[in-house]
Design an enzyme around this catalytic site. Structure first.
Site, PDB file in Angstrom:
ATOM      1  N   SER A  14       0.837  -1.205   0.000  1.00 54.93           N
ATOM      2  CA  SER A  14       0.000   0.000   0.000  1.00 54.93           C
ATOM      3  C   SER A  14       0.877   1.263   0.000  1.00 54.93           C
ATOM      4  CB  SER A  14      -0.973   0.002   1.180  1.00 54.93           C
ATOM      5  OG  SER A  14      -0.298   0.161   2.394  1.00 54.93           O
ATOM      6  N   MET A  92      10.648  -6.894   4.389  1.00 57.22           N
ATOM      7  CA  MET A  92      10.780  -7.537   5.692  1.00 57.22           C
ATOM      8  C   MET A  92      12.102  -8.288   5.870  1.00 57.22           C
ATOM      9  SD  MET A  92       8.080  -6.360   6.904  1.00 57.22           S
ATOM     10  CE  MET A  92       7.790  -7.180   8.467  1.00 57.22           C
ATOM     11  N   ASN A 109      13.805   3.933   5.056  1.00 61.15           N
ATOM     12  CA  ASN A 109      12.793   2.955   5.449  1.00 61.15           C
ATOM     13  C   ASN A 109      11.648   3.666   6.150  1.00 61.15           C
ATOM     14  OD1 ASN A 109      11.722   0.278   6.064  1.00 61.15           O
ATOM     15  ND2 ASN A 109      12.383   0.631   8.175  1.00 61.15           N
ATOM     16  N   HIS A 111       8.683   3.176   9.075  1.00 56.27           N
ATOM     17  CA  HIS A 111       8.364   2.341  10.234  1.00 56.27           C
ATOM     18  C   HIS A 111       7.090   2.873  10.896  1.00 56.27           C
ATOM     19  CE1 HIS A 111       9.059  -0.465  13.440  1.00 56.27           C
ATOM     20  NE2 HIS A 111       8.822   0.508  14.296  1.00 56.27           N
TER      21      HIS A 111
HETATM   22  C1  GRF Z   1       3.973  -0.579   6.726  1.00 58.80           C
HETATM   23  O1  GRF Z   1       3.225  -0.424   7.886  1.00 58.80           O
HETATM   24  C2  GRF Z   1       5.399  -0.135   6.937  1.00 58.80           C
HETATM   25  O2  GRF Z   1       5.517   0.903   7.854  1.00 58.80           O
HETATM   26  C3  GRF Z   1       6.034  -1.382   7.494  1.00 58.80           C
HETATM   27  O3  GRF Z   1       5.456  -2.428   6.766  1.00 58.80           O
HETATM   28  C4  GRF Z   1       4.134  -2.050   6.356  1.00 58.80           C
HETATM   29  C5  GRF Z   1       4.024  -2.298   4.877  1.00 58.80           C
HETATM   30  O4  GRF Z   1       2.718  -2.163   4.405  1.00 58.80           O
HETATM   31  N1  GRF Z   1       7.480  -1.306   7.383  1.00 58.80           N
HETATM   32  P1  GRF Z   1       2.410  -2.078   2.848  1.00 58.80           P
HETATM   33  O5  GRF Z   1       2.986  -3.346   2.209  1.00 58.80           O
HETATM   34  O6  GRF Z   1       3.048  -0.840   2.319  1.00 58.80           O
HETATM   35  O7  GRF Z   1       0.923  -2.051   2.736  1.00 58.80           O
END
Ligand code: GRF
Length: 189
Positions: A14, A92, A109, A111
């Site tokens: 997203s 991840m 990054n 967070h």
């Molecule tokens: C987000 O909440 C980001 O902060 C964290 O992982 C999530 C990824 O969500 N590091 P998306 O794949 O961008 O929907």
């Protein structure tokens, strides 16, 4: 020439979508999303990239002998594409030496908490369970530590309810605003 960025993601994407839409809308001027890097070949982010005609690099870490090997493959591809800024958006994995030595100063990054509070993979849940009344979103440079690295921007989210889904929605909304803003600013500096 447009400044090229790459977005790394492992899941839904997203944040990837928010950045791409901001680029398409001209909110990140003079920028092109040149590559989507994904370590999970079935992840939805790859479908999103395809929908926007963005090149992808999907790989299975297990098919490589070492982290250095797949990071070398990624860094070579970033070089080839002329990428100036790497945005980790739900990627991840801990970034290793190979990528850090070649792209570390140009890698950021997102967070979903106010670092240094609640690092790690379950930040929204951890903050919720702790009962904090103010949490938020952090954008930081990447280093060898999990969610370490110098902080570039933060935005707070105040929450005093008891519905984690509601908190998650609020955090993601802020993520989708803040990440494009920070990218625009960094590319402009
Ligand atoms: C987000 O909440 C980001 O902060 C964290 O992982 C999530 C990824 O969500 N590091 P998306 O794949 O961008 O929907």
């Amino acid at each position: 020439m447009k400044r090229k960025i790459a977005i790394f993601a492992s899941g839904s994407g997203s944040n990837f979508e928010a950045i791409v839409q901001a680029v398409e809308a001209g909110a990140i001027p003079n920028c092109e999303v040149a590559l989507c890097v994904c370590d999970k070949p079935g992840a939805y982010v790859l479908e999103r990239a395809a929908n926007h005609g963005i090149p992808t690099l999907a790989f299975r870490p297990k098919e490589f002998e070492s982290k250095r090997d797949f990071e070398k493959m990624i860094a070579d591809r970033l070089d080839e594409a002329g990428v100036e800024l790497v945005c980790l958006a739900g990627y991840m994995r801990i970034v290793g030496e190979e990528l850090l030595s070649r792209y570390g100063s140009r890698m950021i990054n997102i967070h979903p908490a106010l670092l240094p509070a609640f690092p790690g993979a379950h930040a929204i849940r951890d903050a919720f369970e702790y009962g904090v009344k103010v949490t938020g979103v952090t954008i930081h440079y990447v280093n060898e530590e999990v969610d370490g690295g110098k902080i570039i921007a933060q935005r707070a989210v105040a929450y005093d309810g008891n519905d984690i889904d509601e908190l998650e929605t609020m955090i993601h909304k802020v993520e989708h605003e803040l990440f494009p803003e920070v990218i625009a600013k960094l590319l402009n500096d």
